[in-house]
Design a protein around this motif. Structure first.
Motif, PDB file in Angstrom:
ATOM      1  N   TYR A 235      30.723 -44.127  -8.094  1.00 54.43           N
ATOM      2  CA  TYR A 235      29.291 -43.922  -8.299  1.00 54.43           C
ATOM      3  C   TYR A 235      29.033 -42.466  -8.703  1.00 54.43           C
ATOM      4  N   PHE A 236      28.027 -42.273  -9.584  1.00 53.39           N
ATOM      5  CA  PHE A 236      27.652 -40.944 -10.043  1.00 53.39           C
ATOM      6  C   PHE A 236      26.160 -40.715  -9.764  1.00 53.39           C
ATOM      7  N   GLY A 237      25.821 -39.486  -9.349  1.00 51.90           N
ATOM      8  CA  GLY A 237      24.420 -39.121  -9.140  1.00 51.90           C
ATOM      9  C   GLY A 237      24.169 -37.688  -9.576  1.00 51.90           C
ATOM     10  N   ALA A 238      22.939 -37.408 -10.029  1.00 53.68           N
ATOM     11  CA  ALA A 238      22.611 -36.058 -10.524  1.00 53.68           C
ATOM     12  C   ALA A 238      21.280 -35.585  -9.969  1.00 53.68           C
ATOM     13  N   ASP A 239      21.222 -34.298  -9.693  1.00 52.10           N
ATOM     14  CA  ASP A 239      19.980 -33.640  -9.265  1.00 52.10           C
ATOM     15  C   ASP A 239      19.732 -32.478 -10.210  1.00 52.10           C
ATOM     16  N   CYS A 252      31.465 -40.004  -6.554  1.00 52.79           N
ATOM     17  CA  CYS A 252      31.939 -40.460  -5.249  1.00 52.79           C
ATOM     18  C   CYS A 252      32.494 -41.877  -5.346  1.00 52.79           C
ATOM     19  N   TYR A 253      33.253 -42.227  -4.322  1.00 54.51           N
ATOM     20  CA  TYR A 253      33.874 -43.548  -4.256  1.00 54.51           C
ATOM     21  C   TYR A 253      33.592 -44.168  -2.887  1.00 54.51           C
ATOM     22  N   ILE A 254      33.584 -45.474  -2.862  1.00 55.47           N
ATOM     23  CA  ILE A 254      33.525 -46.209  -1.589  1.00 55.47           C
ATOM     24  C   ILE A 254      34.751 -47.111  -1.528  1.00 55.47           C
ATOM     25  N   LEU A 255      35.480 -46.993  -0.449  1.00 50.34           N
ATOM     26  CA  LEU A 255      36.661 -47.830  -0.228  1.00 50.34           C
ATOM     27  C   LEU A 255      36.653 -48.240   1.233  1.00 50.34           C
ATOM     28  N   GLY A 256      36.521 -49.553   1.463  1.00 52.34           N
ATOM     29  CA  GLY A 256      36.419 -50.022   2.837  1.00 52.34           C
ATOM     30  C   GLY A 256      35.154 -49.493   3.482  1.00 52.34           C
ATOM     31  N   ASN A 258      34.697 -46.241   4.218  1.00 52.35           N
ATOM     32  CA  ASN A 258      34.686 -44.794   4.037  1.00 52.35           C
ATOM     33  C   ASN A 258      34.062 -44.397   2.705  1.00 52.35           C
ATOM     34  N   LEU A 259      33.455 -43.206   2.703  1.00 52.64           N
ATOM     35  CA  LEU A 259      32.870 -42.616   1.500  1.00 52.64           C
ATOM     36  C   LEU A 259      33.725 -41.413   1.105  1.00 52.64           C
ATOM     37  N   TYR A 260      34.061 -41.331  -0.184  1.00 55.36           N
ATOM     38  CA  TYR A 260      34.907 -40.252  -0.688  1.00 55.36           C
ATOM     39  C   TYR A 260      34.143 -39.481  -1.764  1.00 55.36           C
ATOM     40  N   ILE A 261      33.942 -38.191  -1.563  1.00 52.73           N
ATOM     41  CA  ILE A 261      33.287 -37.345  -2.568  1.00 52.73           C
ATOM     42  C   ILE A 261      34.395 -36.620  -3.314  1.00 52.73           C
ATOM     43  N   ALA A 262      34.583 -37.008  -4.581  1.00 53.40           N
ATOM     44  CA  ALA A 262      35.791 -36.621  -5.306  1.00 53.40           C
ATOM     45  C   ALA A 262      35.615 -35.447  -6.257  1.00 53.40           C
ATOM     46  N   ASP A 263      34.402 -35.259  -6.787  1.00 50.05           N
ATOM     47  CA  ASP A 263      34.227 -34.192  -7.771  1.00 50.05           C
ATOM     48  C   ASP A 263      32.765 -33.774  -7.801  1.00 50.05           C
ATOM     49  N   GLU A 264      32.522 -32.569  -8.269  1.00 52.71           N
ATOM     50  CA  GLU A 264      31.164 -32.037  -8.382  1.00 52.71           C
ATOM     51  C   GLU A 264      31.058 -31.138  -9.608  1.00 52.71           C
ATOM     52  N   ARG A 265      29.851 -31.038 -10.132  1.00 53.54           N
ATOM     53  CA  ARG A 265      29.466 -29.979 -11.063  1.00 53.54           C
ATOM     54  C   ARG A 265      28.204 -29.383 -10.460  1.00 53.54           C
ATOM     55  N   TYR A 266      28.148 -28.065 -10.351  1.00 51.65           N
ATOM     56  CA  TYR A 266      27.100 -27.434  -9.553  1.00 51.65           C
ATOM     57  C   TYR A 266      26.897 -26.014 -10.080  1.00 51.65           C
ATOM     58  N   ALA A 267      25.730 -25.741 -10.636  1.00 50.97           N
ATOM     59  CA  ALA A 267      25.491 -24.395 -11.171  1.00 50.97           C
ATOM     60  C   ALA A 267      24.003 -24.160 -11.363  1.00 50.97           C
ATOM     61  N   LYS A 268      23.610 -22.901 -11.278  1.00 53.60           N
ATOM     62  CA  LYS A 268      22.226 -22.508 -11.543  1.00 53.60           C
ATOM     63  C   LYS A 268      22.073 -22.115 -13.009  1.00 53.60           C
ATOM     64  N   MET A 282      33.268 -33.522 -16.468  1.00 53.74           N
ATOM     65  CA  MET A 282      33.708 -34.330 -15.329  1.00 53.74           C
ATOM     66  C   MET A 282      34.256 -35.656 -15.840  1.00 53.74           C
ATOM     67  N   SER A 283      35.451 -35.986 -15.422  1.00 53.49           N
ATOM     68  CA  SER A 283      36.101 -37.217 -15.860  1.00 53.49           C
ATOM     69  C   SER A 283      35.236 -38.446 -15.534  1.00 53.49           C
ATOM     70  N   GLY A 284      34.965 -39.239 -16.567  1.00 55.48           N
ATOM     71  CA  GLY A 284      34.244 -40.492 -16.388  1.00 55.48           C
ATOM     72  C   GLY A 284      32.740 -40.391 -16.463  1.00 55.48           C
ATOM     73  N   ALA A 285      32.198 -39.172 -16.503  1.00 55.70           N
ATOM     74  CA  ALA A 285      30.740 -39.026 -16.432  1.00 55.70           C
ATOM     75  C   ALA A 285      30.031 -39.612 -17.644  1.00 55.70           C
ATOM     76  N   LYS A 286      30.663 -39.537 -18.814  1.00 51.48           N
ATOM     77  CA  LYS A 286      29.969 -39.976 -20.024  1.00 51.48           C
ATOM     78  C   LYS A 286      30.073 -41.474 -20.251  1.00 51.48           C
ATOM     79  N   THR A 287      30.984 -42.134 -19.563  1.00 51.51           N
ATOM     80  CA  THR A 287      31.136 -43.583 -19.733  1.00 51.51           C
ATOM     81  C   THR A 287      30.577 -44.370 -18.553  1.00 51.51           C
ATOM     82  N   ALA A 288      30.308 -43.672 -17.447  1.00 49.44           N
ATOM     83  CA  ALA A 288      29.776 -44.337 -16.247  1.00 49.44           C
ATOM     84  C   ALA A 288      28.255 -44.362 -16.281  1.00 49.44           C
ATOM     85  N   HIS A 289      27.668 -45.080 -15.351  1.00 49.33           N
ATOM     86  CA  HIS A 289      26.211 -45.053 -15.186  1.00 49.33           C
ATOM     87  C   HIS A 289      25.856 -44.015 -14.124  1.00 49.33           C
ATOM     88  N   ILE A 290      24.914 -43.140 -14.452  1.00 50.79           N
ATOM     89  CA  ILE A 290      24.483 -42.066 -13.549  1.00 50.79           C
ATOM     90  C   ILE A 290      23.040 -42.332 -13.129  1.00 50.79           C
TER      91      ILE A 290
END
Length: 396
Positions: A235-239, A252-256, A258-268, A282-290
């Motif tokens: 899953y992808f989310g943006a603020d 982030c990922y969900i497996l069983g 548990n929640l896994y936060i795998a990568d971030e982009r964060y800047a002012k 970020m790998s997968g960001a342009k092909t996934a749904h955000i």
């Protein structure tokens, strides 16, 4: 004489402003560099310098020794007279030492103070601040402040960090700003960073201390290399960032359970035309749904024209509380070590603590939550359909 000073210290010397504040964590060299600057000022021109702290029961508790050592190190001993209780320069400069607590009359009677340096200012009370401001009244006089934050509710933190006056230079100074940071201190810092990230943030990054139990996600998360996540749902989310707020993208990922936060982009300060490259790295960001904050429809529209698939979060009344409850419903939240901003937010995102009783309230402080908001948006479809989608229970 050529003296080396870090960049932040040069700003102290160059700018003519009423309050000059250096705050942060251990190993930054704040006091050491401030003393060096004060000695150089005293040696250059006649300057009366008041060195004070909230409590000073004896001269041994003051900066007297630190100043004496700096004079010697700079090779200026021949022009300074150092006694047990005072330090004077041949040009008329003088260092005066005093505790603020219970010395009201003594300090009020002081005349001609050019610089007042308040060390360990995290301990200074409101009464003492009310005393200092009108007392240091010489033309172009300055008040220098150095401290390692303790609590957000402390008077000094509120006065200069939360609500800084307009005539203040406020600089956050940490070990990264100290060119003389030793290897021994680095090893100590890295150890604390590995074993207790909350304490690392407080001691070495100068973050105010937060009761662990006030953390919104207390006891639910840890830093961990994530390894193989085959079979996990992604899953992808943006603020979006506003003014001084950062833009955040979370993967982030969900497996069983548990929640896994795998990568971030964060800047002012990310401009709209920079977002394609920023998110696209970020790998997968342009092909996934955000799923993104709905407050910037023009930004969502722009990125969709660049080939992204982004839809606005529904949000609504109670969405923050629902999102937090859902995130807490996971058995464990694992955050990859490279997601340093997300880790920082999970450490700092907290409930308000009553300043009088010390009790933790149900009110969430709207701060340190940009990556967390992006995470809530990413998980929004699951929050709305309920935990049965992934076999979780919402009780916490």
């Amino acid at each position: 004489m050529t003296i080396k000073l870090p960049k932040w210290a040069k700003r102290f010397l160059a700018e003519n402003i009423r309050y000059k504040v250096a705050y942060g964590g251990r190993g930054s060299g704040k006091s050491w560099n401030i003393v060096r600057m004060l000695v150089l000022k005293a040696a250059s021109n006649k300057t009366r310098i008041l060195c004070c702290r909230e409590i000073q029961n004896s001269i041994k508790e003051s900066a007297h020794k630190l100043i004496s050592n700096q004079i010697d190190e700079l090779g200026l001993s021949s022009i300074f007279s150092i006694t047990e209780n005072s330090i004077k320069c041949a040009n008329g400069s003088e260092f005066i030492f005093a505790g603020l607590y219970r010395n009201v009359d003594k300090i009020k009677s002081m005349e001609g103070i050019n610089i007042c340096w308040i060390e360990e200012a995290q301990n200074v009370s409101r009464e003492s601040w009310d005393l200092i401001a009108p007392t240091i009244r010489a033309e172009n006089s300055e008040i220098w402040v150095s401290f390692n934050p303790k609590l957000k509710s402390d008077e000094t933190y509120q006065k200069f960090i939360v609500n800084p006056p307009p005539n203040a230079l406020v600089l956050r100074v940490n070990y990264q700003d100290n060119p003389f940071f030793t290897e021994a201190m680095r090893e100590e810092m890295e150890y604390k960073k590995r074993v207790d990230f909350d304490e690392y943030l407080h001691i070495w990054e100068g973050q105010p201390k937060i009761s662990s139990k006030a953390q919104v996600f207390y006891g639910k998360w840890e830093i961990k290399e994530l390894g193989d996540l085959n079979g996990a749902s992604c899953y992808f989310g943006a603020d979006w960032g506003f003014a001084n707020d950062p833009t955040a993208l979370i993967k982030c990922y969900i497996l069983g359970r548990n929640l896994y936060i795998a990568d971030e982009r964060y800047a002012k300060g990310i401009e709209i035309d920079e977002l394609d490259n920023f998110f696209g790295s970020m790998s997968g960001a342009k092909t996934a749904h955000i799923i993104a904050d709905s407050a910037r429809p023009e930004t969502i529209s722009y990125l969709n024209r660049q080939g992204y698939s982004i839809s606005p979060a529904k949000k609504g009344k109670g969405s923050i509380e629902d999102g937090i409850a859902f995130i807490r419903s996971f058995e464990r939240i694992y955050i990859h070590p490279k997601c340093v901003n997300t880790i920082s937010e999970f450490s700092l995102y907290s409930y308000k603590v009553d300043k009088y009783s010390g009790e933790i309230t149900a009110q969430i402080i709207d701060d340190n939550n940009h990556a967390i908001d992006a995470l809530r948006y990413a998980l929004e479809p699951l929050i709305k359909t309920g935990p049965s989608t992934i076999g979780l229970r919402l009780d916490i």
